[in-house]
Design a protein around this motif. Structure first.
Motif, PDB file in Angstrom:
ATOM      1  N   UNK A  14      34.843  -3.326  42.104  1.00 23.12           N
ATOM      2  CA  UNK A  14      34.154  -2.523  43.120  1.00 23.12           C
ATOM      3  C   UNK A  14      33.310  -3.450  43.982  1.00 23.12           C
ATOM      4  N   UNK A  15      33.465  -3.322  45.290  1.00 21.61           N
ATOM      5  CA  UNK A  15      32.656  -4.143  46.205  1.00 21.61           C
ATOM      6  C   UNK A  15      31.920  -3.208  47.158  1.00 21.61           C
ATOM      7  N   UNK A  16      30.576  -3.223  47.057  1.00 19.65           N
ATOM      8  CA  UNK A  16      29.800  -2.335  47.914  1.00 19.65           C
ATOM      9  C   UNK A  16      28.723  -3.109  48.676  1.00 19.65           C
ATOM     10  N   UNK A  17      27.946  -2.379  49.475  1.00 24.98           N
ATOM     11  CA  UNK A  17      26.916  -2.969  50.325  1.00 24.98           C
ATOM     12  C   UNK A  17      26.814  -2.083  51.560  1.00 24.98           C
ATOM     13  N   UNK A  18      25.760  -2.269  52.341  1.00 27.74           N
ATOM     14  CA  UNK A  18      25.593  -1.442  53.527  1.00 27.74           C
ATOM     15  C   UNK A  18      26.668  -1.718  54.569  1.00 27.74           C
ATOM     16  N   UNK A  19      26.722  -0.834  55.556  1.00 21.49           N
ATOM     17  CA  UNK A  19      27.657  -1.028  56.653  1.00 21.49           C
ATOM     18  C   UNK A  19      27.352  -2.361  57.349  1.00 21.49           C
ATOM     19  N   UNK A 137      24.695  -8.178  49.680  1.00 22.42           N
ATOM     20  CA  UNK A 137      23.330  -7.920  50.138  1.00 22.42           C
ATOM     21  C   UNK A 137      23.039  -8.725  51.409  1.00 22.42           C
ATOM     22  N   UNK A 138      23.005  -8.047  52.532  1.00 23.19           N
ATOM     23  CA  UNK A 138      22.835  -8.739  53.813  1.00 23.19           C
ATOM     24  C   UNK A 138      21.685  -8.100  54.577  1.00 23.19           C
ATOM     25  N   UNK A 139      20.888  -8.925  55.254  1.00 21.99           N
ATOM     26  CA  UNK A 139      19.710  -8.420  55.964  1.00 21.99           C
ATOM     27  C   UNK A 139      20.079  -7.323  56.976  1.00 21.99           C
ATOM     28  N   UNK A 176      18.382   5.675  50.772  1.00 20.11           N
ATOM     29  CA  UNK A 176      18.427   6.744  49.762  1.00 20.11           C
ATOM     30  C   UNK A 176      19.577   6.582  48.753  1.00 20.11           C
ATOM     31  N   UNK A 177      20.751   6.199  49.246  1.00 18.64           N
ATOM     32  CA  UNK A 177      21.928   6.222  48.362  1.00 18.64           C
ATOM     33  C   UNK A 177      22.596   4.876  48.099  1.00 18.64           C
ATOM     34  N   UNK A 178      22.592   3.978  49.074  1.00 17.20           N
ATOM     35  CA  UNK A 178      23.399   2.759  48.919  1.00 17.20           C
ATOM     36  C   UNK A 178      22.591   1.654  48.219  1.00 17.20           C
ATOM     37  N   UNK A 179      21.444   1.320  48.791  1.00 13.77           N
ATOM     38  CA  UNK A 179      20.630   0.241  48.222  1.00 13.77           C
ATOM     39  C   UNK A 179      20.306   0.483  46.740  1.00 13.77           C
ATOM     40  N   UNK A 183      21.396  -1.624  41.386  1.00 16.33           N
ATOM     41  CA  UNK A 183      21.062  -1.743  39.958  1.00 16.33           C
ATOM     42  C   UNK A 183      22.305  -1.679  39.060  1.00 16.33           C
ATOM     43  N   UNK A 184      23.397  -1.149  39.591  1.00 19.47           N
ATOM     44  CA  UNK A 184      24.617  -1.054  38.779  1.00 19.47           C
ATOM     45  C   UNK A 184      25.514  -2.279  38.926  1.00 19.47           C
ATOM     46  N   UNK A 185      25.160  -3.167  39.865  1.00 18.83           N
ATOM     47  CA  UNK A 185      26.046  -4.306  40.148  1.00 18.83           C
ATOM     48  C   UNK A 185      25.956  -5.366  39.058  1.00 18.83           C
TER      49      UNK A 185
END
Ligand code: C5P
Length: 212
Positions: A14-19, A137-139, A176-179, A183-185
């Motif tokens: 699974x690869x996640x992060x903000x848009x 995790x990108x600024x 609210x939801x992505x950041x 903790x699960x990464x």
């Protein structure tokens, strides 16, 4: 008599992060180093809900950064099928029309499946299917710049609409939801696709799982 299927279960990452965080770049970098294995990228965006019954004026107002915007049940069901080495028909999303297109794509299961998207670590059922979970995790400033460029060039948006959407939904939903899914990464990757050390670590771990 039929021979039992002895193929090992595909590896799911699974690869996640903000848009605009660089999820796709990280995923491609992993794939580039895994040549020789069969690979599949599954994008969460393909599972945005069908809105063809709604008028356009309503579709543009949808909150596309909220978990309810996605048909996560379908995504989970299709990943489970792929894990059983079965083909699936994946929906095709149209960002300009803000709905599913009437096409689907036939996707075959592969040895390594990357599941990529803003909320793929949000649902515990999805997390349970993953062998490795990554948060890119990108600024915020880098992400909004990338988003403006992409939405103007590829998604038929105006600058004003990108700014309005960022302020009303993209930013608040990120917090609210992505950041919080960080903790699960298993691995948090700063600087996305240019973080060669993180990519090397991931590739080594994936090879380890495959050869087990
Ligand atoms: O590729 P990326 O992760 O940026 O895709 C997710 C983003 O796509 C979400 O932040 C959402 O706001 C945006 N989106 C959109 N319009 C749609 C569907 C998704 O702006 N119709």
């Amino acid at each position: 008599m039929s021979t039992p299927n002895k193929r090992p279960r595909p590896v799911v990452i699974g690869v996640t992060g903000g848009s605009g965080s660089g999820k796709t770049t990280v995923s491609h970098a992993i794939f580039d180093q895994l040549q020789g294995h069969s690979l599949l990228m599954l994008e969460e965006d393909s599972y945005y809900r069908d809105q063809s019954e709604k008028p356009m004026a309503e579709r543009v107002k949808t909150n596309y950064d909220h978990p309810d915007a996605f048909d996560t049940d379908l995504m989970i069901e299709q990943i489970k099928q792929l894990l059983e080495w079965k083909n699936v028909e994946i929906p095709v999303y149209d960002y300009t029309e803000h709905t599913r297109s009437d096409k689907t794509v036939l996707v075959e299961p592969k040895e390594v499946i990357i599941v990529e998207g803003i909320l793929v670590l949000n649902d515990p059922r999805l997390r349970d299917l993953m062998d490795i979970k990554v948060f890119v995790d990108t600024d915020d400033d880098i992400r909004i710049i990338r988003r403006i460029q992409r939405d103007l060039e590829e998604r038929g948006r105006s600058l004003q609409s990108v700014i309005d959407q960022y302020q009303s939904t993209v930013k608040p939903m990120y917090h609210q939801f992505i950041e919080p899914t960080k903790r699960y990464a298993d691995l948090i990757v700063p600087e996305g696709g240019s973080n060669q050390v993180a990519i090397d670590l991931l590739v080594t771990k994936i090879r380890d799982i495959i050869s087990d």
